[in-house]
Scaffold this motif. Sequence first.
Motif, PDB file in Angstrom:
ATOM      1  N   TYR A  22     -57.809  60.266  39.789  1.00  0.00           N
ATOM      2  CA  TYR A  22     -58.790  59.357  39.555  1.00  0.00           C
ATOM      3  C   TYR A  22     -59.215  59.500  37.972  1.00  0.00           C
ATOM      4  O   TYR A  22     -59.566  58.437  37.245  1.00  0.00           O
ATOM      5  N   VAL A  23     -59.198  60.592  37.525  1.00  0.00           N
ATOM      6  CA  VAL A  23     -59.410  60.881  36.179  1.00  0.00           C
ATOM      7  C   VAL A  23     -58.294  60.194  35.181  1.00  0.00           C
ATOM      8  O   VAL A  23     -58.570  59.630  34.168  1.00  0.00           O
ATOM      9  N   ALA A  24     -57.128  60.533  35.682  1.00  0.00           N
ATOM     10  CA  ALA A  24     -56.041  60.040  35.240  1.00  0.00           C
ATOM     11  C   ALA A  24     -56.074  58.430  34.822  1.00  0.00           C
ATOM     12  O   ALA A  24     -55.604  57.664  34.022  1.00  0.00           O
ATOM     13  N   MET A 230     -58.895  61.392  26.517  1.00  0.00           N
ATOM     14  CA  MET A 230     -58.730  62.840  26.919  1.00  0.00           C
ATOM     15  C   MET A 230     -59.641  63.200  27.951  1.00  0.00           C
ATOM     16  O   MET A 230     -60.640  62.639  27.989  1.00  0.00           O
ATOM     17  N   VAL A 231     -59.231  64.353  28.739  1.00  0.00           N
ATOM     18  CA  VAL A 231     -60.090  64.909  29.559  1.00  0.00           C
ATOM     19  C   VAL A 231     -60.152  66.549  28.988  1.00  0.00           C
ATOM     20  O   VAL A 231     -59.017  66.903  28.933  1.00  0.00           O
ATOM     21  N   THR A 232     -61.311  66.993  28.563  1.00  0.00           N
ATOM     22  CA  THR A 232     -61.244  68.257  27.850  1.00  0.00           C
ATOM     23  C   THR A 232     -62.374  69.102  28.272  1.00  0.00           C
ATOM     24  O   THR A 232     -63.482  68.625  29.031  1.00  0.00           O
ATOM     25  N   THR A 257     -66.384  55.126  26.088  1.00  0.00           N
ATOM     26  CA  THR A 257     -66.854  55.458  27.238  1.00  0.00           C
ATOM     27  C   THR A 257     -66.568  56.673  27.505  1.00  0.00           C
ATOM     28  O   THR A 257     -65.655  57.206  26.953  1.00  0.00           O
ATOM     29  N   MET A 258     -67.427  57.325  28.285  1.00  0.00           N
ATOM     30  CA  MET A 258     -67.282  58.869  28.537  1.00  0.00           C
ATOM     31  C   MET A 258     -67.909  58.955  30.186  1.00  0.00           C
ATOM     32  O   MET A 258     -68.841  58.745  30.660  1.00  0.00           O
ATOM     33  N   ALA A 276     -64.249  63.315  30.325  1.00  0.00           N
ATOM     34  CA  ALA A 276     -63.168  62.572  30.299  1.00  0.00           C
ATOM     35  C   ALA A 276     -63.836  61.237  29.326  1.00  0.00           C
ATOM     36  O   ALA A 276     -64.792  60.879  29.707  1.00  0.00           O
ATOM     37  N   PHE A 277     -63.088  60.942  28.351  1.00  0.00           N
ATOM     38  CA  PHE A 277     -63.655  60.222  27.219  1.00  0.00           C
ATOM     39  C   PHE A 277     -62.692  59.358  26.805  1.00  0.00           C
ATOM     40  O   PHE A 277     -61.445  59.780  26.481  1.00  0.00           O
TER      41      PHE A 277
END
Length: 331
Positions: A22-24, A230-232, A257-258, A276-277
């Motif tokens: 879902y993050v991807a 990216m997700v960091t 968006t984030m 994630a942004f």
Amino acid sequence: MTATTPALQEIDAETQIFTPAYVAKFLAQNSIGRLWMHSHPHSSLADSMGMWVDSTGPDGIAKVESPEEIRVIDPACGTGNLLVAAFDVLFQIYLDARYKPRDIPRLILSKNLVGVDIDPGAAAAASAILTAKAHEKDSHFFRHGVTPNVRALTPDDDPDAGSFGMLLRHLDQTEYHVVIANPPYMGSKHFTPAMRAFAKSHYPDSKGDLCAMFIERGHELLVPGGMISMVTMDAWMFLTSFESMRRRLLDECTIVTMAHLGRGVFGPGAVISVTAFIQANVPDPGRPGIFFRMVESKHKEHDLRTSILVHRMAGYQSCGDGSANHRQEAS
């Protein structure tokens, strides 16, 4: 392994786990999908993107006429989870542009996607997964002789490639429309002396963590109006050691968006707090970003999907488990 190369296991173990689907999807749909939607406002692509955050800006995002123009790189691709999500969005974009489905997989792998990693095993796995994905979409894929553009950096690229990877600026001068990544997380206290010297010299504003350095490097790899997705770790958002980096990003870029996800993203008990942004490398200070605060959520995927749906239906500028701030502020 040289004295300047940290063992792979020194990079935070949680981040070596694959990026949740879902993050991807959130990252790929709201960057690659946004590029296409911005270029083709009458497209129906949004109908196929369940994690799409509807917004109109910012002004100045790059435009493309054809799907074949789109260039996407994951500079720390691991086993390719983000590349797979990018593949899925690109496939829908080609369909939206009325390409024949059987032609699309080879076009995506030959024209659109690039993956790089310092781990040969991970890069090989990513290549195999993308090949299988292409064959799933086109049973005659192997006849075309196309292989994914995914590779591991070696000492032939640079003697320090194993330590710094794509942070070495001379390794790739290509400009991309989207840089998508779950970069390695490693605080500077774990750096070797050589890494510490390199970070101080080349990334003085983001030298506190590898992932922050990759944010900075990501923007350098973009075309004008491109986006990093990216997700960091979220430390760069708050710590005073990253203040200069934040100010420069807010002056030069726009947070589109984030989703501030907090802890637990990489599995139950995972202690890393992440965000994630999507950032566009164009300034648009008058346009608020769309922020979803999921820090306290116990069901992050469900709650993020619900918040995105509410935003779509009601046109809200913020949703989540608490207050959201639309202003882009440095502290």
